[in-house]
Design an enzyme around this catalytic site. Structure first.
Site, short mmCIF file in Angstrom:
data_model
loop_
_atom_site.label_atom_id
_atom_site.label_comp_id
_atom_site.label_asym_id
_atom_site.label_seq_id
_atom_site.Cartn_x
_atom_site.Cartn_y
_atom_site.Cartn_z
N TYR A 146 0.71 -1.24 0.15
CA TYR A 146 0.06 -0.06 -0.16
C TYR A 146 1.03 1.17 0.06
CZ TYR A 146 -4.48 -2.43 1.08
OH TYR A 146 -5.62 -3.02 0.70
N LYS A 196 4.06 -15.38 3.38
CA LYS A 196 4.32 -16.12 2.16
C LYS A 196 5.51 -16.51 2.06
CE LYS A 196 2.62 -18.08 -1.54
NZ LYS A 196 1.78 -19.29 -1.67
N ASP A 228 -2.07 -18.73 1.80
CA ASP A 228 -3.08 -19.43 0.92
C ASP A 228 -3.72 -20.63 1.71
OD1 ASP A 228 -0.53 -20.49 0.99
OD2 ASP A 228 -0.53 -21.02 -1.27
N ASP A 252 -6.05 -7.28 4.35
CA ASP A 252 -7.12 -6.74 3.84
C ASP A 252 -7.99 -7.80 3.00
OD1 ASP A 252 -8.64 -4.64 2.49
OD2 ASP A 252 -7.78 -5.15 0.74
N ASP A 256 -11.78 -9.53 4.81
CA ASP A 256 -13.13 -9.63 4.07
C ASP A 256 -13.63 -11.22 4.08
OD1 ASP A 256 -13.16 -6.99 3.40
OD2 ASP A 256 -13.80 -7.25 1.24
C1 IPM Z 1 -10.22 -1.67 3.86
C2 IPM Z 1 -10.51 -1.23 2.60
C3 IPM Z 1 -9.52 -0.35 1.84
C4 IPM Z 1 -8.16 -1.09 1.98
C5 IPM Z 1 -9.81 0.08 0.64
C6 IPM Z 1 -11.12 0.78 0.41
C7 IPM Z 1 -8.60 0.97 0.01
O1 IPM Z 1 -10.62 -2.33 1.62
O2 IPM Z 1 -9.96 -0.83 4.80
O3 IPM Z 1 -10.03 -3.02 4.17
O4 IPM Z 1 -7.80 -1.82 1.09
O5 IPM Z 1 -7.59 -0.88 2.95
MG MG Z 2 -10.70 -4.21 2.63
#
Ligand code: IPM
Ligand code: MG
Length: 381
Positions: A146, A196, A228, A252, A256
């Site tokens: 990032y 990894k 993975d 990240d 999710d």
């Molecule tokens: C998160 C989001 C952000 C990230 C995006 C919106 C840039 O997905 O906070 O997880 O990737 O950090």
């Molecule tokens: Mg995210």
């Protein structure tokens, strides 16, 4: 003059459903203030697409500074199709990176728990796999891909080239891993470091640093997982995890994925912390992990629970108010137990007359009412 403490919370409603879920969480925090005798001095700041439209930048310097001077920040979400042009020089997400970078918020805590009635109905993963799931992802937030050097695509069509780089220094790894060790110690004493290391040099450094630190935490059981296979185990055996610590992009993605366990991304809170202490705790930025959900924005349909639980984390970690945080979490559980649901956590295709499917505002009201009812019950007759 009242001697109630006055906490300074900066809000960033942002884009899409952000303003709706932040408004819902503010109502809940104010209700907690009524019950626990504190006040909040709210200030609102523009970021993301909202700031691009108003000021031409993802966030203004003065808003970063004002947010940094508050006791904590509560953020909704940023981004949306209107600002999605990949060629745009100014993008809503830059506001997040500015806040994370400028305010030194290097650790992102994403707890995942599963409410039993949701596991039984709305979760896509089989209920028996969800029993006992209580994990915490600690994601490094200000390093890696990032923040590494990148070059946007250059060259003639057919020969274009772009690059991103994944740098980590030992100190960047050490500080987030240390926090993860401390958190594991305060929980079930298990730490899984995710990397990894069979491919990436930064992952091998990451693993070395974790190994060097483990002797300082003999009470914590440490394991390493490749990202993975970790992604697979998170769905196959999620209850085995306690604290996971990992670099920015892996965190990240895995967070999710872990959100699926809770039935909906809309349920999950997060806290981004750095080193700065406030008068009451650790300064932080709190936000739901769902995005701006432009498809349902402005329709009073978004699940406010992720933001409400983020506000509970804010009260606990930045304001030193575990009493109010516990009460908010209990009120969320009570509202869910009573059958209140937004559409995302009402079992799809299985109408259930015990559930009341409502909007953002009504679900927040159910939480506010449960909080107030707790207050009434705690007052001696
Ligand atoms: C998160 C989001 C952000 C990230 C995006 C919106 C840039 O997905 O906070 O997880 O990737 O950090
Ligand atoms: Mg995210």
């Amino acid at each position: 003059m009242s001697d109630r403490p006055v906490y300074r919370i900066a809000t960033i409603p942002g884009d899409g459903v952000g303003p709706e879920v932040v408004a819902a969480a503010c109502r809940v925090v104010d209700a907690a203030g009524e019950r626990f005798a504190f006040e909040v001095d709210w200030s609102e700041h523009a970021a993301g697409g909202a700031a691009i439209d108003a000021y031409g930048v993802a966030i203004r310097d003065e808003d970063v500074a004002a947010c940094g001077a508050a006791d904590a920040i509560l953020l909704g979400a940023v981004g949306g199709p209107k600002w999605d042009d990949p060629k745009a020089a100014v993008r809503p997400e830059q506001a997040l990176f500015r806040l994370r970078g400028a305010l030194g918020l290097f650790a992102n805590l994403r707890p995942v728990t599963v409410h039993p009635t949701i596991a039984a109905s709305a979760a896509p993963v089989r209920a028996e796999l969800l029993e006992g799931v209580d994990l915490l992802i600690v994601r490094e937030l200000t390093g890696g891909l990032y923040f590494g050097a990148r070059t946007e695509a250059t060259g003639a069509p057919g020969e274009r080239h772009a690059s991103d780089t994944l740098p980590y220094s030992e100190s960047e790894i050490r500080r987030v891993v240390r926090l993860a060790f401390e958190l594991a110690r305060s929980r079930r004493g298990r730490l899984t470091s995710v990397d990894k290391a069979n491919v990436l040099a930064t992952s091998r450094l990451w693993r070395t640093v974790v190994e060097e630190m483990r002797s300082e935490y003999p009470d914590v059981e440490v394991g390493h997982q490749l990202v993975d296979s970790c992604a697979m185990l998170l769905i196959k055996q999620p209850a085995q995890f306690d604290v996971l610590v990992t670099e920015n992009l892996f965190g990240d993605i895995l967070s999710d994925e872990a959100g699926v366990l809770a039935g909906s991304l809309g349920m999950l809170p997060s806290a981004s912390l750095g080193e700065r202490r406030t008068a009451y705790g650790t300064f932080g930025l709190y936000e739901p992990i769902h995005g701006s959900a432009p498809d349902i924005a402005g329709q009073d349909r978004a699940n406010p629970i992720g933001t409400i639980l983020s506000a509970a984390m804010l009260l606990r970690l930045s304001l030193g108010r575990p009493d109010a945080a516990d009460a908010i979490e209990a009120a969320v559980d009570a509202a869910l137990d009573a059958g209140w649901r937004t559409g995302d956590i009402a079992a799809a295709g299985q109408p259930d007359e015990r559930l009341e499917v409502v909007g953002t505002t009504a679900l927040a009201s159910a939480v506010v009412n449960a909080l107030a009812a707790g207050a009434a019950a705690s007052v001696p007759a």
